[in-house]
Design an enzyme around this catalytic site. Structure first.
Site, PDB file in Angstrom:
ATOM      1  N   HIS A 109       0.823  -1.205   0.000  1.00 34.18           N
ATOM      2  CA  HIS A 109       0.000   0.000   0.000  1.00 34.18           C
ATOM      3  C   HIS A 109       0.858   1.256   0.000  1.00 34.18           C
ATOM      4  O   HIS A 109       0.507   2.258  -0.632  1.00 34.18           O
ATOM      5  CB  HIS A 109      -0.965   0.026   1.179  1.00 34.18           C
TER       6      HIS A 109
ATOM      7  N   TYR B  32       1.549   5.194  -2.485  1.00 29.85           N
ATOM      8  CA  TYR B  32       1.921   6.563  -2.147  1.00 29.85           C
ATOM      9  C   TYR B  32       3.270   6.935  -2.736  1.00 29.85           C
ATOM     10  O   TYR B  32       3.516   8.114  -3.023  1.00 29.85           O
ATOM     11  CB  TYR B  32       1.914   6.752  -0.624  1.00 29.85           C
TER      12      TYR B  32
ATOM     13  N   HIS C 158     -10.032   0.586 -10.296  1.00 24.49           N
ATOM     14  CA  HIS C 158      -9.596   1.584  -9.319  1.00 24.49           C
ATOM     15  C   HIS C 158      -8.122   1.920  -9.526  1.00 24.49           C
ATOM     16  O   HIS C 158      -7.733   3.099  -9.548  1.00 24.49           O
ATOM     17  CB  HIS C 158      -9.822   1.038  -7.912  1.00 24.49           C
ATOM     18  N   PHE C 159      -7.274   0.907  -9.670  1.00 24.86           N
ATOM     19  CA  PHE C 159      -5.842   1.158  -9.903  1.00 24.86           C
ATOM     20  C   PHE C 159      -5.612   1.970 -11.162  1.00 24.86           C
ATOM     21  O   PHE C 159      -4.718   2.811 -11.221  1.00 24.86           O
ATOM     22  CB  PHE C 159      -5.090  -0.170 -10.017  1.00 24.86           C
ATOM     23  N   HIS C 160      -6.429   1.703 -12.184  1.00 29.59           N
ATOM     24  CA  HIS C 160      -6.220   2.421 -13.438  1.00 29.59           C
ATOM     25  C   HIS C 160      -6.692   3.875 -13.361  1.00 29.59           C
ATOM     26  O   HIS C 160      -6.222   4.712 -14.139  1.00 29.59           O
ATOM     27  CB  HIS C 160      -6.912   1.685 -14.589  1.00 29.59           C
TER      28      HIS C 160
ATOM     29  N   ARG D  50     -11.173 -10.626 -11.082  1.00 30.83           N
ATOM     30  CA  ARG D  50      -9.941  -9.915 -11.410  1.00 30.83           C
ATOM     31  C   ARG D  50      -8.915 -10.915 -11.938  1.00 30.83           C
ATOM     32  O   ARG D  50      -8.872 -12.052 -11.507  1.00 30.83           O
ATOM     33  CB  ARG D  50      -9.432  -9.247 -10.133  1.00 30.83           C
ATOM     34  N   ARG D  51      -8.105 -10.462 -12.881  1.00 34.50           N
ATOM     35  CA  ARG D  51      -6.952 -11.207 -13.390  1.00 34.50           C
ATOM     36  C   ARG D  51      -7.305 -12.405 -14.273  1.00 34.50           C
ATOM     37  O   ARG D  51      -6.435 -13.027 -14.824  1.00 34.50           O
ATOM     38  CB  ARG D  51      -6.075 -11.733 -12.244  1.00 34.50           C
TER      39      ARG D  51
END
Length: 569
Positions: free
Chosen positions: A240, A244, A391-393, A456-457
């Site tokens: 995580h 950042y 979300h990551f994208h 996912r994946r």
């Protein structure tokens, strides 16, 4: 009287340093920074191509040729874009930022930087070879019991060690500046670099421990079994904070560069530093919120880390307030009136502003999705679905990466003595708009399909016959459309970069750094005291992780490869 004179000297030094926009990155430092940027954009092309292949396969309309595996392509995409592109660009940008604001690196510091670069590059090449040979199709999270060739793990370890060395070179220059300018407030941009590097070092201790103490001995056959839950906990101790590490360089650009580009000033030096300190403190003791569905971790510790995770909303909102205050102040100085009159006075035709601004806007729904991911009940709905990928994208692949691109378009010509021309600027704007359109389609389809439970994946063949397949497939096709547009944007971006590297006219391109607004409050000295914040960070980590890790080790049957803790993001 003496104190007043000293405070006046500090303020005058801040202003003098910030307005000196004729300052340039040292030529030798520029070569080091450019070396990192070369690798970053090579990774963008290869990783982007693999991303295109991935969404085409997921649509069910395409099969990979030559026996290439879906998870092989997925691993290349994740490792090159999630780890290589970001890490190399960040360290290249930060090298330039320190040289620009704290002064040229010494010969010894520069040699350290080059040593770190080559250690990273050797590690990257080693890991890449194993993935291409299909000996490391373990995704960028490399979860056990998936096992890669030991060279892959060794390569990743070298990437981490190399990044430490480059970060050390940057930190030493910062320390040198403090010695040369005793009692003065440090340059804001260099300060931000040091905060990000400190966070990165503390976070990567977790993944280094996982690789060196578990995965490497296991993959080399020295041990038969490892504790899978422990390995995942160590990964997310790092994982995580990695988010950042990606995000804070974008914040550096938003806080210090974008105000200069629009002709404004930094709203508050103190507010910017405080937001970075909060990210430092809250970056690491939050990883267990990625493991909410996993047994073996007591609910109390999951709850504690969820609470700490949600506190990250505070520095994010501080940043949003600071940026939009900067925009409004600049607009009103140009005569705008009304609540949103300033909006029309922003330099929309300037790619140095447009691309980061698109990133800022994307971070609003991206941050909201992050709250969903970190929440107990809502996480149950979207856990391990393609919602998380969407979300990551939005966060990394749009808010962060578009900001990187916007910075690269002035940084590259600054480093190699060329100019960002109007034609290249227009190409860059086109790329940013294409990226926004493609990502809206692709990420939006991912979010919606995730709400329907699309995994996912997974490739098409693994769910093509399921009852929900008809609901999912239309969204997978939409992902392919969005992914194709994104790859077109990548090609345009690479065209811009190639032009800036070799074909743009010679000239001087500014490295923009804004000054602090008049009337901003004086920066408290405690924000520059890393000893205090370091002690608090270590204390938070001990509170959040000591008991959970002790419980995992104490109750572990030295998890076999069939250890039941296999559900997770």
């Amino acid at each position: 009287m003496t104190t007043a004179i000293k405070e006046e000297r500090v303020v005058s030094t801040q202003v003098k340093a910030s307005v000196d926009n004729s300052a340039k990155v040292d030529k030798k430092d520029a070569k080091l920074a450019l070396a990192h940027i070369y690798v970053a954009f090579i990774a963008l092309f290869i990783g982007g191509l693999c991303g295109l292949l991935q969404v085409l396969v997921r649509s069910g309309q395409f099969e990979l040729p030559f026996g290439i595996g879906y998870y092989q392509v997925l691993t290349v995409h994740g490792v090159l874009l999630g780890l290589v592109l970001t890490t190399y660009f960040i360290l290249g940008f930060q090298t330039a930022a320190v040289s620009r604001t704290a002064g040229a690196l010494s010969n010894g510091q520069r040699k350290l930087g080059w040593l770190g670069f080559w250690v990273m590059t050797i590690g990257t090449a080693a890991a890449a070879v194993m993935v291409l040979l299909n000996q490391a199709s373990v995704l960028y999270t490399f979860y056990a019991p998936l096992q890669a060739h030991w060279i892959y793990y060794a390569g990743l370890a070298l990437v981490v060690v190399g990044s430490w060395i480059v970060s050390l070179a940057q930190g030493l220059r910062f320390v040198q500046w403090k010695k040369e300018n005793k009692g003065q407030t440090t340059p804001l941009l260099s300060y931000m670099v040091v905060v990000n590097n400190l966070m990165w070092f503390v976070a990567t201790l977790g993944v280094a421990a996982e690789v060196l103490l578990q995965l490497l001995p296991w993959s080399m056959g020295f041990v038969e079994r490892i504790d899978i839950l422990l390995s995942r906990t160590l990964f997310w101790y790092f994982g995580h904070a990695l988010v950042y590490f990606w995000l804070l360089p974008a914040y550096m650009i938003w806080y210090t560069v974008v105000p200069k580009i629009i002709g404004g000033k930094i709203f508050s030096d103190a507010l910017a530093r405080l937001s970075f300190i909060l990210f430092l403190l809250l970056s690491v003791p939050v990883g267990i919120h990625h493991q909410l569905t996993e047994p073996g971790i007591d609910g109390f510790w999951k709850f504690l880390q969820v609470v700490l995770t949600l506190f990250v909303v505070v520095p994010s909102l501080m940043t949003a307030f600071s940026m939009f205050a900067t925009f409004e102040l600049r607009g009103r100085s140009l005569g705008s009136k009304g609540l949103f009159g300033w909006f029309k006075n922003l330099p929309w035709s300037d790619c140095r502003f447009l691309l980061p601004f698109i990133g800022m806007v994307a971070f609003i729904p991206g941050g909201a999705g992050g709250i969903v991911n970190a929440s107990y009940q809502m996480n149950e709905l979207i856990h391990n679905t393609i919602w998380v990928t969407g979300h990551f994208h939005l966060t990394v692949a749009t808010a962060v990466v578009l900001t990187y691109f916007g910075a690269a378009f002035w940084l590259i010509p600054h480093l190699n003595g060329r100019k960002l021309t109007k034609r290249i600027n227009n190409m860059a704007n086109t790329a940013g708009i294409l990226w926004a359109i493609g990502m809206t389609i692709m990420s939006g389809a991912m979010h919606i399909a995730g709400l329907f439970g699309a995994p996912r994946r997974s490739e098409y063949s693994t769910y093509g016959g399921s009852e929900l397949a008809s609901e999912w497939i239309s969204y997978q096709i939409a992902q392919a459309v969005g992914g194709t547009i994104l790859f077109l944007a990548i090609l345009v971006i690479l065209g811009v970069v190639i032009n800036l590297l070799w074909f743009a006219p010679k000239g001087d391109q500014e490295f923009p750094v804004a000054e602090v607004a008049e009337g901003a409050s004086k920066t408290p000295a405690i924000l520059d005291n890393f000893k205090v914040w370091g002690v608090i960070l270590v204390a938070l980590i001990f509170i959040a992780y000591t008991v959970p890790i002790f419980d995992i080790i104490n109750s572990s049957p030295l998890g076999s490869v069939g250890y039941p803790h296999l559900i997770g993001r």
